[in-house]
Motif scaffolding. Structure first.
Motif, PDB file in Angstrom:
ATOM      1  N   PHE A   1      52.840  54.393  38.068  1.00 53.52           N
ATOM      2  CA  PHE A   1      53.258  53.056  38.495  1.00 53.52           C
ATOM      3  C   PHE A   1      52.025  52.157  38.500  1.00 53.52           C
ATOM      4  N   VAL A   2      52.051  51.139  37.644  1.00 52.04           N
ATOM      5  CA  VAL A   2      50.873  50.296  37.447  1.00 52.04           C
ATOM      6  C   VAL A   2      51.172  48.859  37.887  1.00 52.04           C
ATOM      7  N   PRO A   3      50.373  48.282  38.779  1.00 51.95           N
ATOM      8  CA  PRO A   3      50.574  46.875  39.157  1.00 51.95           C
ATOM      9  C   PRO A   3      50.479  45.966  37.931  1.00 51.95           C
ATOM     10  N   VAL A   4      51.377  44.992  37.859  1.00 53.52           N
ATOM     11  CA  VAL A   4      51.427  44.101  36.697  1.00 53.52           C
ATOM     12  C   VAL A   4      51.561  42.657  37.170  1.00 53.52           C
ATOM     13  N   ILE A   5      51.313  41.729  36.249  1.00 53.86           N
ATOM     14  CA  ILE A   5      51.455  40.314  36.563  1.00 53.86           C
ATOM     15  C   ILE A   5      52.624  39.722  35.773  1.00 53.86           C
TER      16      ILE A   5
ATOM     17  N   PRO B   1      49.535  47.971  30.027  1.00 54.67           N
ATOM     18  CA  PRO B   1      49.356  46.954  31.066  1.00 54.67           C
ATOM     19  C   PRO B   1      47.894  46.552  31.256  1.00 54.67           C
ATOM     20  N   LEU B   2      47.690  45.289  31.610  1.00 56.46           N
ATOM     21  CA  LEU B   2      46.340  44.755  31.755  1.00 56.46           C
ATOM     22  C   LEU B   2      45.514  45.546  32.756  1.00 56.46           C
ATOM     23  N   ASN B   3      46.149  46.042  33.810  1.00 53.26           N
ATOM     24  CA  ASN B   3      45.404  46.785  34.820  1.00 53.26           C
ATOM     25  C   ASN B   3      44.904  48.132  34.300  1.00 53.26           C
ATOM     26  N   LEU B   4      45.439  48.589  33.176  1.00 50.67           N
ATOM     27  CA  LEU B   4      44.878  49.759  32.497  1.00 50.67           C
ATOM     28  C   LEU B   4      43.841  49.325  31.465  1.00 50.67           C
ATOM     29  N   GLN B   5      44.110  48.225  30.783  1.00 53.96           N
ATOM     30  CA  GLN B   5      43.187  47.739  29.760  1.00 53.96           C
ATOM     31  C   GLN B   5      41.825  47.352  30.330  1.00 53.96           C
ATOM     32  N   ARG B   6      41.809  46.901  31.585  1.00 48.92           N
ATOM     33  CA  ARG B   6      40.554  46.357  32.128  1.00 48.92           C
ATOM     34  C   ARG B   6      39.488  47.427  32.365  1.00 48.92           C
ATOM     35  N   GLY B   7      39.905  48.682  32.299  1.00 49.02           N
ATOM     36  CA  GLY B   7      38.939  49.772  32.348  1.00 49.02           C
ATOM     37  C   GLY B   7      38.027  49.738  33.554  1.00 49.02           C
TER      38      GLY B   7
END
Length: 236
Positions: free
Chosen positions: A31-35, A85-91
């Motif tokens: 479960f990944v927080p998203v915008i 998702p961006l919260n994974l991409q931001r590394g």
């Protein structure tokens, strides 16, 4: 403990980062927080649901990528074939005010990875993409928070329990998740509906509703993974 420091073109001139999706680097999240701005990309792959922050008790939006803790059913040895998702991409990157920071203890820090700076100290194309990501992510967090607060104030949030049974005999029951109360949505006064429309919230609400169709798709992925694991144990 993370070792987060401000990114510096002099101190970190030779720093390299592994940017790809991998369980080793933390992409194995169910479960990944998203915008809000991601919802059009997310809805065609993942259920978009709400849950509560364990510390604050406040609702936040997230994409469900799996059913078990540490499970991303879209992740394999090649990475992720779907929108990430961006919260994974931001590394390993964070923001500190208007500045970019990095966790020097992240496993993504790897000399075989992608460089952050050129020899002259200018941001590489990769680092520029991270900067652009945060230009979307940082304001998007505030916009999404306002959206979720609006859902709550209009009493449009209801719990959803997900109960699944798989072909290997195992079952999963997920609680603590929430979605849109469609009956409450239909019962809203016209003035509230118009307000949601003008704030571009109505389309986002319907994307959340449509994304529920991804729950059975995700369940099929899980079922196939379980059957594959069972076959491997049986030496098939």
């Amino acid at each position: 403990m993370p070792n987060i420091v401000l990114l510096n073109s002099q101190t970190h001139r030779t720093l390299c980062v592994q940017a790809g999706a991998s369980a080793r680097y933390g992409d194995n999240q169910r479960f990944v927080p998203v915008i809000m701005g991601e919802f059009p990309h997310l809805a065609v792959h993942y259920p978009i649901l709400l849950t509560k922050d364990q510390d604050t008790g406040q609702f936040f939006a997230g994409a469900m990528l799996g059913f078990d803790e540490g499970e991303n059913l879209f992740l394999d040895a090649r990475g992720m074939e779907t929108y990430r998702p961006l919260n994974l991409q931001r590394g390993p990157f964070f923001t500190a005010g208007d500045d970019l920071a990095i966790d020097l203890d992240s496993p993504r820090i790897d000399e075989a990875g992608r460089p952050l700076f050129t020899e002259s100290g200018e941001p590489t194309q990769y680092l520029q993409s991270i900067m652009a990501l945060f230009r979307d992510l940082k304001p998007g967090l505030a916009v999404t928070k306002n959206f979720v607060q609006t859902l709550s104030s209009l009493k449009l949030i209801e719990p959803i329990d997900i109960d699944l049974a798989f072909d290997d005999g195992s079952k999963r029951s997920l609680t603590g998740l929430y979605t849109i109360n469609q009956n409450a949505l239909r019962a809203l006064p016209d003035a509230d509906v118009i307000d949601l429309f003008r704030r571009d919230y109505l389309q986002v609400i319907y994307l959340m509703i449509v994304s529920l169709k991804q729950v059975p798709v995700l369940a099929r992925r899980k079922n196939n993974a379980l059957l594959k694991a069972t076959a491997a144990l049986q030496g098939a």
